[in-house]
Design an enzyme around this catalytic site. Sequence first.
Site, PDB file in Angstrom:
ATOM      1  N   CYS A 155       0.805  -1.210   0.000  1.00 56.09           N
ATOM      2  CA  CYS A 155       0.000   0.000   0.000  1.00 56.09           C
ATOM      3  C   CYS A 155       0.844   1.268   0.000  1.00 56.09           C
ATOM      4  O   CYS A 155       0.456   2.277  -0.603  1.00 56.09           O
ATOM      5  CB  CYS A 155      -0.986  -0.001   1.151  1.00 56.09           C
ATOM      6  SG  CYS A 155      -0.231  -0.301   2.732  1.00 56.09           S
TER       7      CYS A 155
ATOM      8  N   HIS B  94      -1.958   0.461   7.074  1.00 59.30           N
ATOM      9  CA  HIS B  94      -2.377   0.793   5.717  1.00 59.30           C
ATOM     10  C   HIS B  94      -1.996   2.239   5.435  1.00 59.30           C
ATOM     11  O   HIS B  94      -1.778   3.027   6.343  1.00 59.30           O
ATOM     12  CB  HIS B  94      -3.899   0.599   5.602  1.00 59.30           C
ATOM     13  CG  HIS B  94      -4.409   0.670   4.205  1.00 59.30           C
ATOM     14  ND1 HIS B  94      -3.868  -0.077   3.186  1.00 59.30           N
ATOM     15  CD2 HIS B  94      -5.422   1.389   3.644  1.00 59.30           C
ATOM     16  CE1 HIS B  94      -4.522   0.190   2.055  1.00 59.30           C
ATOM     17  NE2 HIS B  94      -5.469   1.085   2.315  1.00 59.30           N
TER      18      HIS B  94
ATOM     19  N   ASP C 115      -8.370   5.644  -2.066  1.00 55.83           N
ATOM     20  CA  ASP C 115      -7.488   4.555  -1.651  1.00 55.83           C
ATOM     21  C   ASP C 115      -6.998   3.829  -2.900  1.00 55.83           C
ATOM     22  O   ASP C 115      -7.718   3.011  -3.464  1.00 55.83           O
ATOM     23  CB  ASP C 115      -8.236   3.596  -0.720  1.00 55.83           C
ATOM     24  CG  ASP C 115      -7.282   2.598  -0.092  1.00 55.83           C
ATOM     25  OD1 ASP C 115      -6.134   2.494  -0.565  1.00 55.83           O
ATOM     26  OD2 ASP C 115      -7.689   1.927   0.878  1.00 55.83           O
TER      27      ASP C 115
END
Lengths: 305, 665
Positions: free
Chosen positions: B407, B451, B467
């Site tokens: 991520c 994250h 995201d």
Amino acid sequence: MSTLLHPVVSQISHVILGKQQQIKLTIACLLARGHLLIEDLPGVGKTTLAHALARSLGLDFQRIQFTSDLLPADIVGVTVFDRESSAFNFHPGPVFSQVILADEVNRATPKAQSALLEAMEEHQVTVDGNTRALPEPFFVVATQNPSHQVGTFPLPESQLDRFLMRIHLGYPDADAERELLEGRERRDMIDDLPPVISPEDFVNLQKQVRTVVTAPALLDYLQAVLAFTRNSADYINGLSPRAGLYLLNAAKAWAFMDGRQKVIPEDLQAVLPSVVGHRLSPMNGYSALPGMDLTKRLIEEVAIP
Amino acid sequence: MPQSANLSFANLSAILLSIVVVMAPHAPHVPKWTVAFCLIGLLLRVHAGLERRPLPARPLLFSFAAVAIGGVLFSFGSLFGRDSAITLLLAMTVLKLLEMRSQRDINVTVVLCYFLAITNFFYTQTIFTALYSIGAAWLITGTMVSLQHQAGPARFLQVARTSGLLLVQAVPVMLVLFVLFPRIEGPLWGLPRIQNSARTGLSDTMSPGSLSRLSLSDEIAFRVEFETPPEDAKQLYWRGPVLWDYDGRTWAAGQRITLSSFRYESLAPNLRYSVTLEPHDQRWLFVIDLPARLPRGSVLTRDYQVISFRPIQQRLRYSAESSPVYRAGTEALPAELKRALALPPDAAPRTRAMVRQWRELGLSGLEIAQRVLSIYREQPFIYTLEPPPLRKDPVDQFLFETRRGFCEHFASSFAVMMRAAGVPTRVVTGYLGGEINPVDGFLVVRQSEAHAWNEIWTRDEGWVRVDPTAAVSPLRIERGLATAVPDTDPQPMLRRTQLEWLIELRHRWDAVTNAWNQYVLGYTQERQTRFLSSFGFSNVGWQDMVITLMIATGVIIGAFAIGMFVRLRSKKTDAVQKLWLRYCSVMAARGVVRNASEGPKDFTQRVADRFPGLRERITRIGDLYIDLRYGKTDTPDKQDALNIRELRDHIRALYLAASSPAKTP
């Protein structure tokens, strides 16, 4: 005190001065059909006490001096071949008498000690397969030197256990000692002592002692004492059931001497130091006259139920 | 020659075992020489015990003590402080062991063991520690029981039973102490915090690889208890550090600006929850986007981070409120937007060249975002925990060569592209997902849930969350990490398992640990106050608590004592004995107290000596009592009843005489 016993105590008190309590304990021990161990230094009157006792009770008396080379045969007797009659004849040893003074019992080897101690327990001796009964009453007064002295074989616990009581005479107090020094030769006094009670009467008294009442409340107290010794951290071992039985017998004798037909806690307390002193070993550090302080504490610690 | 105390080898072994048990947990965190020192001491003592050798002489012990003190000074530079004190205590306990000459020394050593068992709590307070300490207490108490058991060697089972019984009897006192002992705000006894650089957690910087490393950790970041259950707790974004400044490789938070008040529109009902955060030595608290009500002792920054006043150095429980669907940040400051557009001039040249053309198309920020996301979607990007290392410009290399990333790679490259395209963008790190523990219903968020995502700014919508990971791997968002990455990737051990029972077991254990944390360790001053006020005791000061504590402890011990007393007294006392005891108390009132071991004859004598005027009556009482109590073995008869009556009359007469002194002869 029983009218029959009073003269005995007072007569012996004239010989052994200032030791009324020990004399009473000695007679109580005798009444409870137990044997007596006197532990003390030489010369404080152990032999004199035993001798005076035998004379006053009209019992025959033998003294065995224990030494390290004493053999069992020297105590119980030997069988000798008689050439004339071509038969073996038994020559009884000194053990065949009513009061035996076993002097310095811890100087002898264990083998000789055990010969005497077995006679004490069984009231009989066996020589060459023949069992011979000992006379009644049969009473052993053993004396013992403090075990720290040189050349002693200390009696093991199991043999100490056969003595009902162990007493210490101790030094006389100043007045008694002065009286002793001023008085007659003890040996002569003992020779002159008349018997003040017949052996039959004494055996009779022994029988009466057994009828003294012990109430449940007293047994409770006795059991509390026994339990205390078993649970306390002060002793290596607690008292055995036999010790309990002996304690009760001695207390009965004490009560009887006090003219009572019932045992009260004070009787138990009076005989307790002498009866349990040699049966209890302190856990740590009490030496010299073992037991005395501990038994005093035992009396103080156990509440009377 | 000094002699050791009279101590059986069994008891010595018990003492040694107790010492080893209480010292063992300290082994990892004391200096190595201490371990060696203690082992040598213990072996010396075992040797002396086995061979019945005398203990070391005093001068030798003094030199040992000097060595220990020197060692502590060398290792810590001071004799004070937790670590040096405990090291010293360990060494001295071992020395005491070598000095056990009397019963008193033995007792001191055993009591020291209790103390050492407590010191373990200075380092760890887990449920294991507590169980271990209880076990140690059992062992030490057993050792004491065995030491007191002097009539022959104690039997193991009996000792274990007695010791266990003693501990069980201590439980009520323990509970009272736990509930009422005044709690101190702050770390335990103000102990210095261990400088734990190895503590895992988010930091306020992010570079390629930092989050994927974190994702391998199974450690728990925090637990959440929801008051209002969210639709899907797994899709909640827990906001952590917001990163603004990019230096070509690393994103950093930069300076934080506190926000005094802000406007936002909440588009869905608020979520209320409380978080139990594990210590992470940083100051931020994790709150669901967007914080609506702040935890106590915290402030909000302009980028909606919640910052605690103090670093989180112990487990912290806080409650917060969030609006999960929101519109906020439309009134951004120009300086802020400028910061959200800044890129180092030499960063990611290829990427910027690619993006530059979009600027001329006049697309809106959201449209550009869609375009960037479509790049991730359409080109063969792979979401993986094992991205290849990036040595050149990380964004260029990731976007055009490796295309494998976690991520942080997506968030970083997304932000660079958006900024290059002229859209203010920032990186937000935090946690996404978590797992609801079916046993107690808590949401457990682990480090592996770390994250990173982005927020872009548009004039109409304010800051909007985007995201980019979702574009590559929707599974990550919907189902969690384990399903999203390739099977071949290394994963935290607990994640990998498919075994039902193991998962179940983990949930259960986790619930137990959580309960321990919540209700035992989390029983803070605040909770104590709340707990007490739930019984109607409000405004309880610590003085009141201490007094109540003493009274309660006294009551408990008193109750045990009464129980014991009643058991001892339960033997039926008969009428005669009752009368006698009454007589004794009458006499006690007159100043003659019977000793417990004093027989009736002696007592009568003493009383009669004290009160010669009453001699006749007193002697009669004594005789009657002796006769009634010690003269009978069989059931009482008529004469006894008469005697009892006479005894009672005498005693009553004495009592009356005592209560009206004038009549006393």
